[in-house]
Design a protein around this motif. Structure first.
Motif, short mmCIF file in Angstrom:
data_model
loop_
_atom_site.label_atom_id
_atom_site.label_comp_id
_atom_site.label_asym_id
_atom_site.label_seq_id
_atom_site.Cartn_x
_atom_site.Cartn_y
_atom_site.Cartn_z
N MET A 64 -15.09 -47.10 52.15
CA MET A 64 -14.40 -45.82 52.16
C MET A 64 -15.32 -44.80 51.49
O MET A 64 -15.63 -44.92 50.31
CB MET A 64 -13.07 -45.90 51.43
CG MET A 64 -12.29 -44.59 51.36
SD MET A 64 -11.62 -44.03 52.94
CE MET A 64 -10.18 -45.11 53.11
N LYS A 65 -15.80 -43.83 52.28
CA LYS A 65 -16.73 -42.84 51.76
C LYS A 65 -15.96 -41.62 51.25
O LYS A 65 -14.88 -41.30 51.73
CB LYS A 65 -17.71 -42.43 52.85
CG LYS A 65 -18.61 -43.56 53.32
CD LYS A 65 -19.59 -43.08 54.38
CE LYS A 65 -20.48 -44.22 54.86
NZ LYS A 65 -21.43 -43.76 55.91
N PHE A 66 -16.58 -40.93 50.30
CA PHE A 66 -15.97 -39.71 49.77
C PHE A 66 -17.06 -38.77 49.27
O PHE A 66 -18.20 -39.18 49.03
CB PHE A 66 -14.97 -40.03 48.66
CG PHE A 66 -15.57 -40.74 47.46
CD1 PHE A 66 -15.90 -40.05 46.32
CD2 PHE A 66 -15.77 -42.13 47.48
CE1 PHE A 66 -16.44 -40.70 45.22
CE2 PHE A 66 -16.30 -42.79 46.39
CZ PHE A 66 -16.63 -42.07 45.25
N ASN A 67 -16.69 -37.51 49.15
CA ASN A 67 -17.63 -36.47 48.75
C ASN A 67 -17.00 -35.66 47.64
O ASN A 67 -15.87 -35.19 47.78
CB ASN A 67 -17.94 -35.57 49.96
CG ASN A 67 -19.10 -34.64 49.70
OD1 ASN A 67 -19.91 -34.89 48.83
ND2 ASN A 67 -19.16 -33.56 50.45
N GLU A 68 -17.70 -35.49 46.52
CA GLU A 68 -17.14 -34.80 45.37
C GLU A 68 -17.94 -33.56 45.01
O GLU A 68 -19.16 -33.53 45.18
CB GLU A 68 -17.10 -35.72 44.14
CG GLU A 68 -16.18 -36.93 44.30
CD GLU A 68 -16.17 -37.82 43.08
OE1 GLU A 68 -15.12 -38.44 42.83
OE2 GLU A 68 -17.20 -37.90 42.37
N ASP A 69 -17.24 -32.54 44.53
CA ASP A 69 -17.85 -31.33 43.98
C ASP A 69 -17.40 -31.26 42.53
O ASP A 69 -16.29 -30.83 42.24
CB ASP A 69 -17.38 -30.11 44.79
CG ASP A 69 -18.11 -28.83 44.40
OD1 ASP A 69 -18.67 -28.80 43.29
OD2 ASP A 69 -18.10 -27.88 45.19
N ILE A 70 -18.27 -31.71 41.63
CA ILE A 70 -17.88 -31.87 40.23
C ILE A 70 -18.36 -30.67 39.40
O ILE A 70 -19.53 -30.31 39.42
CB ILE A 70 -18.44 -33.17 39.65
CG1 ILE A 70 -17.80 -34.38 40.36
CG2 ILE A 70 -18.19 -33.25 38.14
CD1 ILE A 70 -18.27 -35.73 39.87
N THR A 71 -17.42 -30.07 38.69
CA THR A 71 -17.71 -28.99 37.74
C THR A 71 -17.63 -29.57 36.34
O THR A 71 -16.64 -30.21 35.98
CB THR A 71 -16.68 -27.85 37.90
OG1 THR A 71 -16.81 -27.29 39.21
CG2 THR A 71 -16.90 -26.78 36.86
N VAL A 72 -18.66 -29.35 35.55
CA VAL A 72 -18.71 -29.90 34.20
C VAL A 72 -18.15 -28.88 33.21
O VAL A 72 -18.57 -27.73 33.17
CB VAL A 72 -20.16 -30.26 33.81
CG1 VAL A 72 -20.21 -30.79 32.37
CG2 VAL A 72 -20.72 -31.30 34.77
N GLY A 73 -17.16 -29.33 32.43
CA GLY A 73 -16.59 -28.50 31.37
C GLY A 73 -15.30 -27.81 31.76
O GLY A 73 -15.24 -27.13 32.78
#
Length: 341
Positions: free
Chosen positions: A306-315
């Motif tokens: 199962m593939k996924f794509n993340e857009d992670i913002t730190v803080g």
């Protein structure tokens, strides 16, 4: 230990259209917390690790007099959403210190509570980051998984159209449909997202801002199932290109979350002409029926199936900007705020 800052993202204004960072939500550092001595009163002290940014959160920013009722955010209080919390201290025998819960948390660094709404325990698993538990293995993924299992009545060889298919919900649905032998058509709003759709096996992936949805469905349809995340003209195009006895699964309406003019539907008559079944749902009503999701999907992720794509913002201080970008369609994957390691 001396008290430490407990940063919070507060709901400070009812948006005119989009929630603007620094105006409609403000990062606040006025609150402190003594992690060693804050009273628990039989509850738990959480350190929030990750929080989920989702389009539906905008729908809760309507104020006390709106039709959102009790689900509306309270002005001056933290925004809330799904997250993962590590329990630092506990007076709850079911959830000891050192364990982790997924559930509905306020957007702040630390929080004390007796219970967590929609919660369940999670443990470290190879290949499954904490962030996945608020994405593909969390509420968005469960929305796609449970809604598909409940309403699709899918059969191999059928055609499904998924709008906003590069989002976490849409991508989960697309991969489930491919695994069951369906032809999958998926729309997204950028070429980068279209490439992601191709990478997860979507048969017909297109940028709806460059290609007319109705023309794609005329060529590649008719469709047997429509998974709707957006409503508006995309829903209208799906109705116009529906097969007889098709199933329309109404999961979300991105086109109405930010106000503005309501789109006038032109093809509602297709509901009776094509004998369409239309099913709307919100995920809390399905959660008790599909407990296997919480075992099956993390296992699929761990195995690379199962593939996924993340857009992670730190803080957490940057969460407001991440929320704004998510509403504007600028997120490149599942929008997540990394609050703490």
């Amino acid at each position: 230990m001396a008290p430490v800052t407990n940063g919070r993202l507060l709901f400070t204004g009812i948006p005119e259209v989009y929630a603007i960072a620094g105006k409609d939500n403000v990062y606040d550092t006025s609150e402190t917390i003594d992690l060693d001595n804050v009273p628990l009163n039989g509850g738990m002290l959480f350190k929030i690790l990750v929080l989920s940014i989702d389009p539906y959160l905008r729908d809760k920013m309507r104020g006390p007099d709106s039709d959102a009722g009790e689900s509306a955010y309270k002005l001056g209080k933290p925004i809330e959403g799904f997250g993962v919390g590590e329990i630092l201290r506990s007076e709850n025998s079911q959830h000891p210190a050192g364990s982790h819960l997924v559930g509905w948390f306020p957007f702040q660094q630390y929080w004390v509570g007796n219970s967590v709404q929609y919660s369940y325990p999670v443990a470290p698993m190879k290949g499954v980051p904490w962030s996945a538990h608020v994405g593909v293995a969390g509420m968005p993924g469960s929305t796609g998984y449970m809604g598909w299992k409940e309403f699709s009545k899918a059969k191999a060889g059928e055609t499904v159209f998924v709008s906003a298919a590069a989002g976490c919900v849409g991508a989960t649905v697309a991969q489930l449909a491919k695994a069951e032998g369906l032809k999958v058509i998926g729309s997204a709003g950028t070429d980068e997202k279209v490439e992601f759709l191709k990478s997860i096996g979507v048969d017909v992936a297109f940028n709806y801002k460059k290609v007319d949805t109705n023309e794609v469905l005329k060529k590649e349809g008719p469709i047997d199932i429509y998974w709707d995340n957006v409503g508006g003209p995309t829903l209208d195009a799906a109705l116009a290109n529906s097969n007889r006895y098709s199933r329309f699964i109404e999961c979300g309406m991105l086109t109405v979350y930010n106000g503005g003019e309501t789109y006038t539907m032109k093809n509602l008559n297709m509901i009776y002409r094509s004998e369409i079944t239309v099913s709307g749902f919100t995920i809390p009503s399905l959660m008790p029926k599909y407990p296997e999701f919480y075992v099956e999907v993390p296992k699929l992720i761990s195995e690379g199936k199962m593939k996924f794509n993340e857009d992670i913002t730190v803080g957490l201080e940057n969460a407001g900007a991440a929320f704004e970008a998510n509403q504007l369609g600028k997120s490149t994957g599942k929008s997540i705020v990394l609050v703490a390691e």
